[in-house]
Design a protein around this motif. Structure first.
Motif, PDB file in Angstrom:
ATOM      1  N   VAL A  61      -2.155  -3.594  -7.509  1.00  0.00           N
ATOM      2  CA  VAL A  61      -1.364  -3.168  -8.666  1.00  0.00           C
ATOM      3  C   VAL A  61      -0.189  -2.286  -8.248  1.00  0.00           C
ATOM      4  O   VAL A  61       0.944  -2.481  -8.714  1.00  0.00           O
ATOM      5  CB  VAL A  61      -2.269  -2.436  -9.685  1.00  0.00           C
ATOM      6  CG1 VAL A  61      -1.435  -1.853 -10.817  1.00  0.00           C
ATOM      7  CG2 VAL A  61      -3.321  -3.392 -10.233  1.00  0.00           C
ATOM      8  N   SER A  62      -0.448  -1.315  -7.380  1.00  0.00           N
ATOM      9  CA  SER A  62       0.619  -0.387  -7.013  1.00  0.00           C
ATOM     10  C   SER A  62       1.728  -1.077  -6.224  1.00  0.00           C
ATOM     11  O   SER A  62       2.924  -0.865  -6.473  1.00  0.00           O
ATOM     12  CB  SER A  62       0.042   0.775  -6.201  1.00  0.00           C
ATOM     13  OG  SER A  62      -0.578   0.304  -5.018  1.00  0.00           O
ATOM     14  N   THR A  63       1.365  -1.935  -5.275  1.00  0.00           N
ATOM     15  CA  THR A  63       2.376  -2.631  -4.482  1.00  0.00           C
ATOM     16  C   THR A  63       3.146  -3.635  -5.327  1.00  0.00           C
ATOM     17  O   THR A  63       4.374  -3.741  -5.226  1.00  0.00           O
ATOM     18  CB  THR A  63       1.726  -3.340  -3.291  1.00  0.00           C
ATOM     19  OG1 THR A  63       0.981  -2.392  -2.526  1.00  0.00           O
ATOM     20  CG2 THR A  63       2.761  -3.997  -2.412  1.00  0.00           C
ATOM     21  N   PHE A  85       6.267  -3.497   1.619  1.00  0.00           N
ATOM     22  CA  PHE A  85       5.656  -3.097   2.888  1.00  0.00           C
ATOM     23  C   PHE A  85       5.516  -1.576   2.977  1.00  0.00           C
ATOM     24  O   PHE A  85       4.492  -1.063   3.443  1.00  0.00           O
ATOM     25  CB  PHE A  85       6.490  -3.622   4.057  1.00  0.00           C
ATOM     26  CG  PHE A  85       5.925  -3.265   5.403  1.00  0.00           C
ATOM     27  CD1 PHE A  85       4.821  -3.935   5.909  1.00  0.00           C
ATOM     28  CD2 PHE A  85       6.483  -2.250   6.158  1.00  0.00           C
ATOM     29  CE1 PHE A  85       4.294  -3.607   7.147  1.00  0.00           C
ATOM     30  CE2 PHE A  85       5.963  -1.910   7.400  1.00  0.00           C
ATOM     31  CZ  PHE A  85       4.862  -2.587   7.898  1.00  0.00           C
ATOM     32  N   ALA A  86       6.567  -0.871   2.537  1.00  0.00           N
ATOM     33  CA  ALA A  86       6.490   0.595   2.534  1.00  0.00           C
ATOM     34  C   ALA A  86       5.376   1.074   1.610  1.00  0.00           C
ATOM     35  O   ALA A  86       4.646   2.025   1.929  1.00  0.00           O
ATOM     36  CB  ALA A  86       7.824   1.187   2.103  1.00  0.00           C
ATOM     37  N   GLY A  87       5.226   0.401   0.468  1.00  0.00           N
ATOM     38  CA  GLY A  87       4.138   0.753  -0.446  1.00  0.00           C
ATOM     39  C   GLY A  87       2.772   0.488   0.154  1.00  0.00           C
ATOM     40  O   GLY A  87       1.832   1.257  -0.056  1.00  0.00           O
ATOM     41  N   LEU A  88       2.650  -0.597   0.929  1.00  0.00           N
ATOM     42  CA  LEU A  88       1.378  -0.913   1.590  1.00  0.00           C
ATOM     43  C   LEU A  88       1.004   0.178   2.583  1.00  0.00           C
ATOM     44  O   LEU A  88      -0.136   0.686   2.564  1.00  0.00           O
ATOM     45  CB  LEU A  88       1.486  -2.269   2.291  1.00  0.00           C
ATOM     46  CG  LEU A  88       0.233  -2.848   2.945  1.00  0.00           C
ATOM     47  CD1 LEU A  88       0.348  -4.367   3.033  1.00  0.00           C
ATOM     48  CD2 LEU A  88      -0.012  -2.297   4.351  1.00  0.00           C
ATOM     49  N   VAL A  89       1.951   0.533   3.471  1.00  0.00           N
ATOM     50  CA  VAL A  89       1.656   1.527   4.502  1.00  0.00           C
ATOM     51  C   VAL A  89       1.373   2.895   3.876  1.00  0.00           C
ATOM     52  O   VAL A  89       0.388   3.563   4.219  1.00  0.00           O
ATOM     53  CB  VAL A  89       2.819   1.626   5.506  1.00  0.00           C
ATOM     54  CG1 VAL A  89       2.561   2.727   6.513  1.00  0.00           C
ATOM     55  CG2 VAL A  89       3.022   0.288   6.209  1.00  0.00           C
ATOM     56  N   ALA A  90       2.242   3.316   2.958  1.00  0.00           N
ATOM     57  CA  ALA A  90       2.059   4.628   2.332  1.00  0.00           C
ATOM     58  C   ALA A  90       0.766   4.684   1.526  1.00  0.00           C
ATOM     59  O   ALA A  90       0.026   5.678   1.572  1.00  0.00           O
ATOM     60  CB  ALA A  90       3.260   4.945   1.439  1.00  0.00           C
ATOM     61  N   GLY A  91       0.480   3.627   0.789  1.00  0.00           N
ATOM     62  CA  GLY A  91      -0.735   3.610  -0.021  1.00  0.00           C
ATOM     63  C   GLY A  91      -1.994   3.591   0.815  1.00  0.00           C
ATOM     64  O   GLY A  91      -2.981   4.272   0.494  1.00  0.00           O
ATOM     65  N   ALA A  92      -1.999   2.793   1.895  1.00  0.00           N
ATOM     66  CA  ALA A  92      -3.176   2.735   2.762  1.00  0.00           C
ATOM     67  C   ALA A  92      -3.444   4.086   3.414  1.00  0.00           C
ATOM     68  O   ALA A  92      -4.598   4.541   3.491  1.00  0.00           O
ATOM     69  CB  ALA A  92      -2.988   1.653   3.827  1.00  0.00           C
ATOM     70  N   ALA A 149     -12.588   1.917   5.248  1.00  0.00           N
ATOM     71  CA  ALA A 149     -12.831   0.900   4.219  1.00  0.00           C
ATOM     72  C   ALA A 149     -11.778   0.969   3.123  1.00  0.00           C
ATOM     73  O   ALA A 149     -11.296  -0.068   2.643  1.00  0.00           O
ATOM     74  CB  ALA A 149     -14.224   1.092   3.625  1.00  0.00           C
ATOM     75  N   SER A 150     -11.399   2.175   2.719  1.00  0.00           N
ATOM     76  CA  SER A 150     -10.399   2.327   1.664  1.00  0.00           C
ATOM     77  C   SER A 150      -9.036   1.817   2.116  1.00  0.00           C
ATOM     78  O   SER A 150      -8.347   1.115   1.375  1.00  0.00           O
ATOM     79  CB  SER A 150     -10.297   3.796   1.248  1.00  0.00           C
ATOM     80  OG  SER A 150     -11.503   4.242   0.681  1.00  0.00           O
ATOM     81  N   ALA A 151      -8.639   2.166   3.355  1.00  0.00           N
ATOM     82  CA  ALA A 151      -7.344   1.712   3.864  1.00  0.00           C
ATOM     83  C   ALA A 151      -7.314   0.195   4.004  1.00  0.00           C
ATOM     84  O   ALA A 151      -6.318  -0.455   3.651  1.00  0.00           O
ATOM     85  CB  ALA A 151      -7.062   2.374   5.209  1.00  0.00           C
ATOM     86  N   LEU A 152      -8.405  -0.391   4.502  1.00  0.00           N
ATOM     87  CA  LEU A 152      -8.458  -1.841   4.663  1.00  0.00           C
ATOM     88  C   LEU A 152      -8.430  -2.552   3.318  1.00  0.00           C
ATOM     89  O   LEU A 152      -7.708  -3.545   3.145  1.00  0.00           O
ATOM     90  CB  LEU A 152      -9.718  -2.219   5.435  1.00  0.00           C
ATOM     91  CG  LEU A 152      -9.945  -3.715   5.670  1.00  0.00           C
ATOM     92  CD1 LEU A 152      -8.792  -4.306   6.484  1.00  0.00           C
ATOM     93  CD2 LEU A 152     -11.276  -3.957   6.357  1.00  0.00           C
ATOM     94  N   ALA A 153      -9.216  -2.048   2.362  1.00  0.00           N
ATOM     95  CA  ALA A 153      -9.248  -2.676   1.041  1.00  0.00           C
ATOM     96  C   ALA A 153      -7.886  -2.593   0.353  1.00  0.00           C
ATOM     97  O   ALA A 153      -7.426  -3.565  -0.261  1.00  0.00           O
ATOM     98  CB  ALA A 153     -10.313  -2.005   0.171  1.00  0.00           C
TER      99      ALA A 153
END
Length: 231
Positions: A61-63, A85-92, A149-153
């Motif tokens: 949802v966030s990305t 991509f920036a949202g993926l890295v920052a969110g993870a 687990a949280s970062a991977l999910a």
């Protein structure tokens, strides 16, 4: 009745297999399996469900919302992919750090509680206390595992809109494909969470779907409004 008939009936009764006992054992085993399944506490799955299914849903949802927001003012595919991509890295990273801190706090609380219970003492033997402590240590939360687990999910969920938009040059088609891919993934995540937790499937899937749609629509609309105002 003739003597031969009587002898045949006697032999059949004598050598007949104990079907009743076998059927009773099978019925008892089936009943035990059903009772075990019914008595299973599905709330025990809540911790890893939150770290897995909900983490993937957050990443999705966030990305997707971030990419839709950028797509509202920038039609360039490069800007949209880079923002995702920036949202993926920052969110993870944010999910991993947040989960690590949260679970570590929970670990400190549980260890402190174990120490208080050990100081009180309850008259049990040393071996019994050591066995109990070993079992309790095995059930303690692991901050590193929870963070990973949280970062991977989160990353798995975030990859859905990124992959959907990566190979489409046309602006309008790209937005439509992203919305369609995210919609499908939202339904899957909602269904998966409901099935694993034995919750109502339709209600859970609709709740996740409507929430994701609202997040994307609000982000797209507000970004479009601000971008068109020239701020």
């Amino acid at each position: 009745m003739s003597s031969n008939d009587s002898l045949t009936s006697l032999n059949q009764a004598k050598f007949a297999p104990p079907n009743n006992d076998l059927e009773q054992q099978q019925e008892a085993t089936t009943t035990l399996e059903i009772e075990t399944e019914d008595n299973f506490d599905y709330s025990k799955r809540s911790q890893w469900l939150r770290a897995a299914v909900l983490g993937a849903n957050d990443g999705l949802v966030s990305t997707a919302s971030l990419m839709m927001g950028v797509g509202a003012v920038k039609q360039d595919i490069k800007a949209m992919i880079l923002s995702g991509f920036a949202g993926l890295v920052a969110g993870a990273c944010s999910m991993a750090i947040g989960e690590f801190v949260s679970v570590y706090s929970q670990l400190d609380i549980e260890i402190a509680q174990m120490k208080r219970e050990k100081q009180r003492g309850d008259g049990r033997g040393i071996r019994e206390e050591e066995g109990t402590n070993d079992e309790e240590k095995e059930t303690l939360p692991n901050p590193l595992q929870a963070a990973a687990a949280s970062a991977l999910a989160f990353s798995v969920g975030a990859m859905v809109p990124l992959l959907a938009a990566s190979f489409i040059r046309d602006y309008k088609v790209r937005l439509g494909v992203v919305v369609a891919a995210v919609t499908f993934a939202l339904v899957v995540f909602g269904w998966l969470g409901a099935v694993l937790g034995k919750a109502p499937v339709l209600r859970s899937a609709l709740r996740v779907l409507v929430g994701g749609w609202m997040a994307m629509a609000i982000t797209f609309g507000l970004t479009k409004l601000i971008g068109s105002s020239g701020l």
